[in-house]
Scaffold this motif. Sequence first.
Motif, PDB file in Angstrom:
ATOM      1  N   LYS A  77       1.380  40.277  -5.070  1.00  0.00           N
ATOM      2  CA  LYS A  77       1.210  38.917  -5.561  1.00  0.00           C
ATOM      3  C   LYS A  77       2.137  37.966  -4.825  1.00  0.00           C
ATOM      4  O   LYS A  77       1.770  36.850  -4.478  1.00  0.00           O
ATOM      5  CB  LYS A  77       1.494  38.877  -7.066  1.00  0.00           C
ATOM      6  CG  LYS A  77       0.449  39.613  -7.905  1.00  0.00           C
ATOM      7  CD  LYS A  77       0.820  39.570  -9.380  1.00  0.00           C
ATOM      8  CE  LYS A  77      -0.191  40.334 -10.228  1.00  0.00           C
ATOM      9  NZ  LYS A  77       0.196  40.333 -11.663  1.00  0.00           N
ATOM     10  N   THR A  78       3.377  38.437  -4.600  1.00  0.00           N
ATOM     11  CA  THR A  78       4.341  37.601  -3.888  1.00  0.00           C
ATOM     12  C   THR A  78       3.857  37.291  -2.486  1.00  0.00           C
ATOM     13  O   THR A  78       3.930  36.164  -2.019  1.00  0.00           O
ATOM     14  CB  THR A  78       5.699  38.322  -3.820  1.00  0.00           C
ATOM     15  OG1 THR A  78       6.164  38.539  -5.143  1.00  0.00           O
ATOM     16  CG2 THR A  78       6.712  37.500  -3.057  1.00  0.00           C
ATOM     17  N   ASN A  79       3.323  38.317  -1.795  1.00  0.00           N
ATOM     18  CA  ASN A  79       2.855  38.110  -0.431  1.00  0.00           C
ATOM     19  C   ASN A  79       1.673  37.148  -0.379  1.00  0.00           C
ATOM     20  O   ASN A  79       1.524  36.372   0.555  1.00  0.00           O
ATOM     21  CB  ASN A  79       2.458  39.455   0.191  1.00  0.00           C
ATOM     22  CG  ASN A  79       3.669  40.337   0.427  1.00  0.00           C
ATOM     23  OD1 ASN A  79       4.773  39.833   0.582  1.00  0.00           O
ATOM     24  ND2 ASN A  79       3.464  41.648   0.440  1.00  0.00           N
ATOM     25  N   PHE A 107      20.777  30.833 -10.843  1.00  0.00           N
ATOM     26  CA  PHE A 107      21.481  32.033 -10.391  1.00  0.00           C
ATOM     27  C   PHE A 107      21.738  31.930  -8.890  1.00  0.00           C
ATOM     28  O   PHE A 107      20.920  31.395  -8.141  1.00  0.00           O
ATOM     29  CB  PHE A 107      20.655  33.291 -10.687  1.00  0.00           C
ATOM     30  CG  PHE A 107      20.593  33.653 -12.141  1.00  0.00           C
ATOM     31  CD1 PHE A 107      21.330  34.712 -12.639  1.00  0.00           C
ATOM     32  CD2 PHE A 107      19.798  32.926 -13.022  1.00  0.00           C
ATOM     33  CE1 PHE A 107      21.279  35.047 -13.986  1.00  0.00           C
ATOM     34  CE2 PHE A 107      19.738  33.248 -14.371  1.00  0.00           C
ATOM     35  CZ  PHE A 107      20.485  34.309 -14.855  1.00  0.00           C
ATOM     36  N   ILE A 108      22.887  32.470  -8.472  1.00  0.00           N
ATOM     37  CA  ILE A 108      23.259  32.490  -7.055  1.00  0.00           C
ATOM     38  C   ILE A 108      23.223  33.935  -6.565  1.00  0.00           C
ATOM     39  O   ILE A 108      23.654  34.856  -7.271  1.00  0.00           O
ATOM     40  CB  ILE A 108      24.669  31.904  -6.844  1.00  0.00           C
ATOM     41  CG1 ILE A 108      24.705  30.430  -7.255  1.00  0.00           C
ATOM     42  CG2 ILE A 108      25.111  32.055  -5.388  1.00  0.00           C
ATOM     43  CD1 ILE A 108      23.857  29.517  -6.399  1.00  0.00           C
ATOM     44  N   ALA A 109      22.717  34.135  -5.349  1.00  0.00           N
ATOM     45  CA  ALA A 109      22.688  35.474  -4.750  1.00  0.00           C
ATOM     46  C   ALA A 109      23.329  35.429  -3.371  1.00  0.00           C
ATOM     47  O   ALA A 109      22.991  34.572  -2.547  1.00  0.00           O
ATOM     48  CB  ALA A 109      21.258  35.988  -4.650  1.00  0.00           C
ATOM     49  N   PHE A 110      24.273  36.332  -3.131  1.00  0.00           N
ATOM     50  CA  PHE A 110      24.871  36.526  -1.813  1.00  0.00           C
ATOM     51  C   PHE A 110      24.299  37.828  -1.258  1.00  0.00           C
ATOM     52  O   PHE A 110      24.549  38.906  -1.810  1.00  0.00           O
ATOM     53  CB  PHE A 110      26.394  36.606  -1.903  1.00  0.00           C
ATOM     54  CG  PHE A 110      27.034  35.357  -2.436  1.00  0.00           C
ATOM     55  CD1 PHE A 110      27.093  34.208  -1.659  1.00  0.00           C
ATOM     56  CD2 PHE A 110      27.565  35.320  -3.715  1.00  0.00           C
ATOM     57  CE1 PHE A 110      27.685  33.052  -2.144  1.00  0.00           C
ATOM     58  CE2 PHE A 110      28.159  34.177  -4.210  1.00  0.00           C
ATOM     59  CZ  PHE A 110      28.214  33.031  -3.420  1.00  0.00           C
ATOM     60  N   LYS A 165      11.142  32.576  -2.214  1.00  0.00           N
ATOM     61  CA  LYS A 165       9.916  32.814  -2.972  1.00  0.00           C
ATOM     62  C   LYS A 165       9.932  34.167  -3.665  1.00  0.00           C
ATOM     63  O   LYS A 165       9.436  34.314  -4.785  1.00  0.00           O
ATOM     64  CB  LYS A 165       8.706  32.729  -2.030  1.00  0.00           C
ATOM     65  CG  LYS A 165       7.363  32.875  -2.732  1.00  0.00           C
ATOM     66  CD  LYS A 165       7.131  31.746  -3.722  1.00  0.00           C
ATOM     67  CE  LYS A 165       5.788  31.876  -4.406  1.00  0.00           C
ATOM     68  NZ  LYS A 165       5.542  30.783  -5.351  1.00  0.00           N
ATOM     69  N   GLU A 166      10.510  35.183  -3.006  1.00  0.00           N
ATOM     70  CA  GLU A 166      10.521  36.520  -3.598  1.00  0.00           C
ATOM     71  C   GLU A 166      11.449  36.618  -4.806  1.00  0.00           C
ATOM     72  O   GLU A 166      11.330  37.554  -5.599  1.00  0.00           O
ATOM     73  CB  GLU A 166      10.958  37.568  -2.559  1.00  0.00           C
ATOM     74  CG  GLU A 166      10.036  37.702  -1.364  1.00  0.00           C
ATOM     75  CD  GLU A 166      10.474  36.853  -0.188  1.00  0.00           C
ATOM     76  OE1 GLU A 166      10.062  37.158   0.945  1.00  0.00           O
ATOM     77  OE2 GLU A 166      11.229  35.888  -0.409  1.00  0.00           O
ATOM     78  N   MET A 167      12.394  35.661  -4.928  1.00  0.00           N
ATOM     79  CA  MET A 167      13.363  35.707  -6.026  1.00  0.00           C
ATOM     80  C   MET A 167      13.410  34.361  -6.745  1.00  0.00           C
ATOM     81  O   MET A 167      14.354  33.580  -6.584  1.00  0.00           O
ATOM     82  CB  MET A 167      14.751  36.077  -5.496  1.00  0.00           C
ATOM     83  CG  MET A 167      14.846  37.480  -4.944  1.00  0.00           C
ATOM     84  SD  MET A 167      16.486  37.837  -4.271  1.00  0.00           S
ATOM     85  CE  MET A 167      17.518  37.721  -5.734  1.00  0.00           C
ATOM     86  N   LEU A 179      19.156  31.042  -5.963  1.00  0.00           N
ATOM     87  CA  LEU A 179      19.453  30.339  -4.720  1.00  0.00           C
ATOM     88  C   LEU A 179      20.257  31.312  -3.866  1.00  0.00           C
ATOM     89  O   LEU A 179      21.289  31.828  -4.306  1.00  0.00           O
ATOM     90  CB  LEU A 179      20.244  29.062  -5.002  1.00  0.00           C
ATOM     91  CG  LEU A 179      19.511  28.031  -5.874  1.00  0.00           C
ATOM     92  CD1 LEU A 179      20.402  26.829  -6.144  1.00  0.00           C
ATOM     93  CD2 LEU A 179      18.202  27.591  -5.222  1.00  0.00           C
ATOM     94  N   VAL A 180      19.771  31.578  -2.660  1.00  0.00           N
ATOM     95  CA  VAL A 180      20.258  32.716  -1.876  1.00  0.00           C
ATOM     96  C   VAL A 180      21.029  32.254  -0.644  1.00  0.00           C
ATOM     97  O   VAL A 180      20.570  31.394   0.115  1.00  0.00           O
ATOM     98  CB  VAL A 180      19.083  33.615  -1.441  1.00  0.00           C
ATOM     99  CG1 VAL A 180      19.595  34.819  -0.663  1.00  0.00           C
ATOM    100  CG2 VAL A 180      18.284  34.070  -2.657  1.00  0.00           C
ATOM    101  N   ALA A 181      22.202  32.851  -0.447  1.00  0.00           N
ATOM    102  CA  ALA A 181      22.992  32.668   0.775  1.00  0.00           C
ATOM    103  C   ALA A 181      23.067  34.012   1.484  1.00  0.00           C
ATOM    104  O   ALA A 181      23.355  35.035   0.854  1.00  0.00           O
ATOM    105  CB  ALA A 181      24.394  32.165   0.440  1.00  0.00           C
ATOM    106  N   THR A 182      22.779  34.033   2.783  1.00  0.00           N
ATOM    107  CA  THR A 182      22.778  35.290   3.536  1.00  0.00           C
ATOM    108  C   THR A 182      24.115  35.500   4.230  1.00  0.00           C
ATOM    109  O   THR A 182      24.770  34.545   4.665  1.00  0.00           O
ATOM    110  CB  THR A 182      21.653  35.295   4.582  1.00  0.00           C
ATOM    111  OG1 THR A 182      21.816  34.176   5.463  1.00  0.00           O
ATOM    112  CG2 THR A 182      20.301  35.204   3.903  1.00  0.00           C
TER     113      THR A 182
END
Length: 578
Positions: free
Chosen positions: A43-45, A454-457, A477-479, A483-486
């Motif tokens: 579904k995500t794809n 939520f924050i994701a590292f 989109k997948e999460m 909010l994601v930081a790589t």
Amino acid sequence: MGINPGSARYYRILAGLYLPFHFCLFTKPTNKSNMSNNSNDKKTNNTFYEWQDFKTNIVKASEAVPDSSLRGRRFLDRVDRWFRKLDGVTLRYIPENYHPFIQAGAIANFMFVVAVITGFALLIWYSPSVHYAYDSVVSMSDKPYTAELIRSLHRYSSDAFMLFVLFHAFKVFFAGRFSGSRWLAWITGIIAVLLIWFDGWLGYWLVWDERAAMIATGTAKMIDVLPIFAEPLKASFLTDDSFNSVLFLIVFFMHMLIPIAFGIAIWLHVARLNKPAFITNRNFSILLLGSLVIVSLLFPADVEGPADLMSAPENVTIDYFYLLPLILTERLQGGTLWLIFLVGFIAVSSVPWIMKRQKEDTQPVIDEIKCNGCTQCFHDCPYNAISMVPREKGNPKKSEFVANIDPSICVSCGICVGSCDPVAVEYPNLSPWEIRSKIDKWLDEENRTLEGQFIAFVCGNSAGSLLTIDSETGECKEMPGYLVATLPCAGWVHPTLIERALKKGAEGVLVSGCESDPDFRLGADWLGDRIEGERHPEFRKDRYEVDRILYLKLDKPDFSKFLTEAQQFRGSREKENR
């Protein structure tokens, strides 16, 4: 000449004893949650491209890794995922400290030690004379629990060394851990393997059976191409009486001395590592030695008929780890053999430079004025790239010494960033000040898109490496809801960064790191210790709830599990706050 592949039987037995968990490769549990995860992925794809059309700063999480610009990186990643999947499946049943795949390098070193000890022990029965060598080896079979057992241990430990070191080399190659400052480990590793291979080649010569005669003539064919001897060396192998006993002694002493050169190569191989796992722990070593003893007792090392230089041997079995070149030496001329060897050696040795694309410098530097000389980064660096040097700038009362990063050793993992309290480490592609500003902007009340953010590292080598992110807004989109930081490594994260996100209003913080055999060694472990308060700089549990942090250590193949646990964490936090 006939070569019989029958000798492969003991490799299967050896692998069976060392790897009793091989059945795990064919048993992967399937449950309803996994099936639902797969459907969620589909579904995500299906909706991802619609989301991507509106974004202009799309990046993959894996691009945060310093060596992401390697040529053929996609192919390397595909194979690396299979290696990591193999690690992940078997880790369900075998602890990491006893895991043959993860501990392959340490196992190889242990096997080398066993081979050296048993080699010296064999001198009790072995006669290093071309006239008596064969008889002394054959007579060992009359002592099955002493001489024959030790000879079999010597042979099987040598084979096991090559088996595990090749497995280790393939894992390192497909993980891309050979570029940049890691070139020294790659080159010294190649030299070490060649030294041990040549030592094994000479070891088979010393038995002086039919195999040894083939090895001697093949070696002479290559040496005669070089302008070393006035007379062709192959003239020494025309008849049994023409063989020079002095040459046999030279081969014997070379076989005894090469391990010293190997030891130097291995020392250089791990010289840049902090706390290297040079050898297996005591209990695992006992288990490995027991496996060797069982194989040696059940299948003693064989010996062919006596060397006969006047006739071609037939139906000879060979050890493919060391004697595979016999297939070529019997068919090709010396010049062609040298050409194959040199081309192969140059090609493999050039991998760190051939496969690396030009990329801007990502190595961190120390701001001497900010550095307070605490030495934490010095202790945390997995590659010994940091040293403490006399201060030249800033207030001398702050500290007499400051940290200094050697660019010829640094691999740009960023672990020193997570160690530094005064933020004195400047990481070119990922400034901690820039990330702090992003977190502040993302969590600003005027910019928030959700009530509970939520924050994701996410480490670019972890299970989250497949995430596709808008680098400007952090949206993924997948999460949804994150909010994601790589990051290049989970060890890049300083605990105050997590605290800052929580203080600014983040409902929870997720950090993603590697589980088994991390690309940057100790980084994932250091962060875990910091969060638990077991290593400086510590996460301040007295000010912030640890329950609001989820630290996931998962490898690349566990992408679905990563997404599931991330959403479960978000759901549990939202449910708790209702």
